[in-house]
Design an enzyme around this catalytic site. Sequence first.
Site, PDB file in Angstrom:
ATOM      1  N   THR A  29       0.891  -1.091   0.013  1.00 12.59           N
ATOM      2  CA  THR A  29      -0.022   0.086  -0.209  1.00 12.59           C
ATOM      3  C   THR A  29       0.936   1.199  -0.097  1.00 12.59           C
ATOM      4  O   THR A  29       0.488   2.277  -0.869  1.00 12.59           O
ATOM      5  CB  THR A  29      -0.744   0.003   1.247  1.00 12.59           C
ATOM      6  OG1 THR A  29      -1.466  -1.473   1.292  1.00 12.59           O
ATOM      7  CG2 THR A  29      -2.248   0.994   1.035  1.00 12.59           C
ATOM      8  N   GLY A  93       3.931  -5.260  10.697  1.00 13.75           N
ATOM      9  CA  GLY A  93       4.950  -5.862  10.844  1.00 13.75           C
ATOM     10  C   GLY A  93       4.963  -7.226   9.884  1.00 13.75           C
ATOM     11  O   GLY A  93       5.864  -8.096   9.672  1.00 13.75           O
ATOM     12  N   GLY A  94       3.993  -7.324   9.048  1.00 11.50           N
ATOM     13  CA  GLY A  94       3.663  -8.316   7.978  1.00 11.50           C
ATOM     14  C   GLY A  94       5.073  -8.541   7.139  1.00 11.50           C
ATOM     15  O   GLY A  94       5.469  -9.392   6.593  1.00 11.50           O
ATOM     16  N   GLY A  95       5.558  -7.154   6.623  1.00  8.84           N
ATOM     17  CA  GLY A  95       6.741  -6.918   5.959  1.00  8.84           C
ATOM     18  C   GLY A  95       8.263  -6.746   6.691  1.00  8.84           C
ATOM     19  O   GLY A  95       9.025  -6.493   6.138  1.00  8.84           O
ATOM     20  N   GLU A 101       9.645   1.028  11.744  1.00  8.33           N
ATOM     21  CA  GLU A 101       7.949   1.661  11.537  1.00  8.33           C
ATOM     22  C   GLU A 101       7.650   2.241  12.844  1.00  8.33           C
ATOM     23  O   GLU A 101       7.092   3.387  13.120  1.00  8.33           O
ATOM     24  CB  GLU A 101       7.211   0.800  11.161  1.00  8.33           C
ATOM     25  CG  GLU A 101       7.236   0.274   9.560  1.00  8.33           C
ATOM     26  CD  GLU A 101       6.473  -0.770   8.957  1.00  8.33           C
ATOM     27  OE1 GLU A 101       6.215  -1.203   8.009  1.00  8.33           O
ATOM     28  OE2 GLU A 101       5.842  -1.431  10.104  1.00  8.33           O
ATOM     29  N   LYS A 119      -8.623  -5.164   5.951  1.00  9.48           N
ATOM     30  CA  LYS A 119      -7.671  -4.824   7.210  1.00  9.48           C
ATOM     31  C   LYS A 119      -8.489  -4.633   8.459  1.00  9.48           C
ATOM     32  O   LYS A 119      -8.005  -4.768   9.641  1.00  9.48           O
ATOM     33  CB  LYS A 119      -6.744  -4.038   6.873  1.00  9.48           C
ATOM     34  CG  LYS A 119      -5.739  -4.133   5.702  1.00  9.48           C
ATOM     35  CD  LYS A 119      -4.753  -5.290   6.001  1.00  9.48           C
ATOM     36  CE  LYS A 119      -3.873  -5.553   4.817  1.00  9.48           C
ATOM     37  NZ  LYS A 119      -2.845  -4.488   4.229  1.00  9.48           N
TER      38      LYS A 119
HETATM   39  C1  5RP Z   1       5.285  -3.767   6.884  1.00  7.85           C
HETATM   40  C2  5RP Z   1       4.122  -3.522   7.384  1.00  7.85           C
HETATM   41  C3  5RP Z   1       3.042  -3.226   6.398  1.00  7.85           C
HETATM   42  O1  5RP Z   1       2.395  -2.117   6.698  1.00  7.85           O
HETATM   43  C4  5RP Z   1       1.791  -4.417   6.541  1.00  7.85           C
HETATM   44  O2  5RP Z   1       2.459  -5.499   6.373  1.00  7.85           O
HETATM   45  C5  5RP Z   1       0.827  -4.039   5.122  1.00  7.85           C
HETATM   46  O3  5RP Z   1       1.444  -4.388   4.140  1.00  7.85           O
HETATM   47  P1  5RP Z   1       0.501  -4.249   2.873  1.00  7.85           P
HETATM   48  O4  5RP Z   1       0.248  -2.765   2.523  1.00  7.85           O
HETATM   49  O5  5RP Z   1       1.452  -4.815   1.752  1.00  7.85           O
HETATM   50  O6  5RP Z   1      -0.656  -5.072   2.907  1.00  7.85           O
HETATM   51  O7  5RP Z   1       3.706  -3.413   8.630  1.00  7.85           O
HETATM   52  O8  5RP Z   1       6.094  -4.286   8.352  1.00  7.85           O
END
Ligand code: 5RP
Length: 215
Positions: A29, A93-95, A101, A119
């Site tokens: 995003t 933290g998915g990424g 952050e 979400k």
């Molecule tokens: C990375 C994050 C991202 O903001 C979260 O994983 C959302 O990712 P996306 O926009 O690809 O759905 O916290 O650490």
Amino acid sequence: MSEAKRLAGEKAIDYIEDGMIVGVGTGSTVAYFIDALGRIKDRIRGAVSSSQQSTQRLQMHGIEVLDLNATGPLSLYVDGADECDPHKRLIKGGGAALTREKIIAEASEKFVCIIDPAKRVDVLGRFPLPVEVIPMARSLVARQILAKTGGHPVWRDGVVTDNGNVVLDVHNLSITDPVAMEALLNQIPGVVSVGLFARRPADVVIVGGEPPLVL
Ligand code: 5RP
């Protein structure tokens, strides 16, 4: 869903003021936000980035990436999330970029969170909660998380964060008191940071759609 992400990312440009240094999060995003920022890059002084991934994209657009130690407090931080509750508390933290952050969110006056509608949740915890951990403490922290929360930590095997650490994803949590859970997990030695943004939630949430919803 990528169309909703694009609409959320582009809407966040409304919060840019001339001469700003913008805090920039990580994820798909945020990538749309960075692309939109690239189109108005002459209006900003630069960005503080939360990951190598975002730094690369910012630089590809010719946006200068600055050190938070040099910029001091920021007026705006824009980032995505994996889950968002009705109080704008988040799982992130998915990424695997949660620590930087969290630092930038703390340094920023306004945190604008950009998400797609999937979400939004009533109670955080369906998305496994990421916890960044010092590598030698991985097993210790996993045992303590199980004992203290009942959640099931799973090592995100093969992933090393930008800070050289590992990530545990905690499954099977229903986080009814996110502030207490954040504090509890932060106290375990070896935990670098917890992907709960509850003590410092988002200030504004933009849900991508036609038109975007601003909460
Ligand atoms: C990375 C994050 C991202 O903001 C979260 O994983 C959302 O990712 P996306 O926009 O690809 O759905 O916290 O650490």
